[in-house]
Design a protein around this motif. Structure first.
Motif, mmCIF file in Angstrom:
data_model
loop_
_atom_site.group_PDB
_atom_site.id
_atom_site.type_symbol
_atom_site.label_atom_id
_atom_site.label_comp_id
_atom_site.label_asym_id
_atom_site.label_seq_id
_atom_site.Cartn_x
_atom_site.Cartn_y
_atom_site.Cartn_z
ATOM 1 N N ARG A 168 -4.950 2.708 -8.991
ATOM 2 C CA ARG A 168 -4.099 3.817 -8.557
ATOM 3 C C ARG A 168 -2.773 3.810 -9.319
ATOM 4 N NH1 ARG A 168 -3.559 6.763 -3.815
ATOM 5 N NH2 ARG A 168 -4.989 5.385 -2.704
ATOM 6 N N ASP A 188 2.283 1.483 -3.707
ATOM 7 C CA ASP A 188 1.269 1.966 -4.647
ATOM 8 C C ASP A 188 1.276 3.485 -4.763
ATOM 9 O OD1 ASP A 188 0.315 -0.436 -5.490
ATOM 10 O OD2 ASP A 188 -1.445 -0.457 -4.197
ATOM 11 N N ARG A 189 1.728 4.154 -3.721
ATOM 12 C CA ARG A 189 1.679 5.617 -3.667
ATOM 13 C C ARG A 189 3.050 6.253 -3.909
ATOM 14 N NH1 ARG A 189 -2.094 3.225 -0.670
ATOM 15 N NH2 ARG A 189 -4.051 4.293 -0.201
ATOM 16 N N LYS A 237 0.826 -1.212 0.000
ATOM 17 C CA LYS A 237 0.000 0.000 0.000
ATOM 18 C C LYS A 237 0.860 1.263 0.000
ATOM 19 C CE LYS A 237 -0.804 0.454 5.006
ATOM 20 N NZ LYS A 237 -1.843 0.501 6.063
ATOM 21 N N GLU A 252 -1.374 6.705 -11.882
ATOM 22 C CA GLU A 252 -0.123 7.420 -11.645
ATOM 23 C C GLU A 252 0.887 7.136 -12.751
ATOM 24 O OE1 GLU A 252 1.293 6.833 -7.676
ATOM 25 O OE2 GLU A 252 -0.486 7.750 -6.774
ATOM 26 N N GLU A 274 -7.417 16.719 -7.436
ATOM 27 C CA GLU A 274 -6.765 15.431 -7.321
ATOM 28 C C GLU A 274 -5.359 15.483 -7.907
ATOM 29 O OE1 GLU A 274 -9.617 11.808 -7.777
ATOM 30 O OE2 GLU A 274 -10.162 13.283 -9.305
ATOM 31 N N LYS A 304 7.532 1.549 -10.188
ATOM 32 C CA LYS A 304 6.234 1.322 -9.579
ATOM 33 C C LYS A 304 5.756 -0.126 -9.617
ATOM 34 C CE LYS A 304 2.996 4.244 -9.291
ATOM 35 N NZ LYS A 304 3.306 4.771 -7.940
#
Length: 208
Positions: A105, A25-26, A22, A109, A70, A137
């Motif tokens: 996500r 993912d960011r 998690k 990105e 966003e 990623k």
């Protein structure tokens, strides 16, 4: 606030653990582990293919400011051109067979990065931009035993090679010695290192 940005660094040693999915993912994971003492001393020039912004003062285009709701969204993925969308679909289809695929996500990105690269670096840099996103990623989330990772990583290496996405054993050595012959050289070189780690240790992770 909109004018504050975060980046983080980790020194890799025996106490280092990989981040959770998690978190990955960011994030974009960037390794700084290459040492070129000849270039450092000015005796040679790095052979790495250049990938740099046309306009270095374009920060406001890359980060969400106060009037943008966003940071990235579905529209970033939908704005990808047909070639880029095909790349995303192809690698997702490979990973989905092994339940290692990524979610919306990451797709959003990835789309934002690639679209901005095409706009701010060069229209012809699609392969470079996508390669960087696979490396930053997608590959960082891959860790586990040889039984879990060997086949999917072989398939992804074949995908990195080019139009012929089939895997052969000599691809690993080629990716190690001549990654520039691959469509996505950065990712191919990293996968080769991870496959060798799998072969020797029976386990591999992005962090070495």
């Amino acid at each position: 606030p909109a004018n504050v940005f975060f980046s983080g660094t980790v020194n890799v040693d025996e106490s280092t653990y990989m981040f959770s999915p998690k978190v990955l993912d960011r994030a974009n994971v960037i390794e700084f582990n290459e040492v070129d003492l000849r270039a450092y001393a000015g005796e040679s020039v790095s052979q790495q293919k250049n990938f740099s912004l046309l306009n270095g003062n374009a920060l406001e285009k890359f980060f969400a400011l106060s009037d943008i709701s966003e940071f990235c969204s579905k529209s970033d993925y939908l704005d990808l051109n047909s070639d880029a969308r095909q790349y995303v679909n192809d690698i997702s289809d490979i990973l989905k067979q092994y339940n290692l695929h990524f979610g919306y996500r990451v797709a959003n990105e990835l789309g934002r990065f690639v679209n901005l690269a095409l706009q701010e670096v060069d229209k012809s840099c699609l392969d470079d931009a996508f390669d960087i996103q696979v490396l930053q990623k997608i590959l960082p989330k891959m860790h586990g035993t040889r039984a879990k990772l060997e086949e999917p990583m072989q398939q992804v290496l074949g995908f990195c090679h080019g139009e012929d996405t089939s895997f052969s054993e000599d691809l690993v050595e080629t990716a190690s010695a001549k990654p520039e012959t691959f469509r996505f050289p950065r990712s191919a070189h990293k996968i080769a290192r991870m496959l060798k780690q799998l072969s020797v240790q029976g386990y591999a992770g992005f962090i070495e």
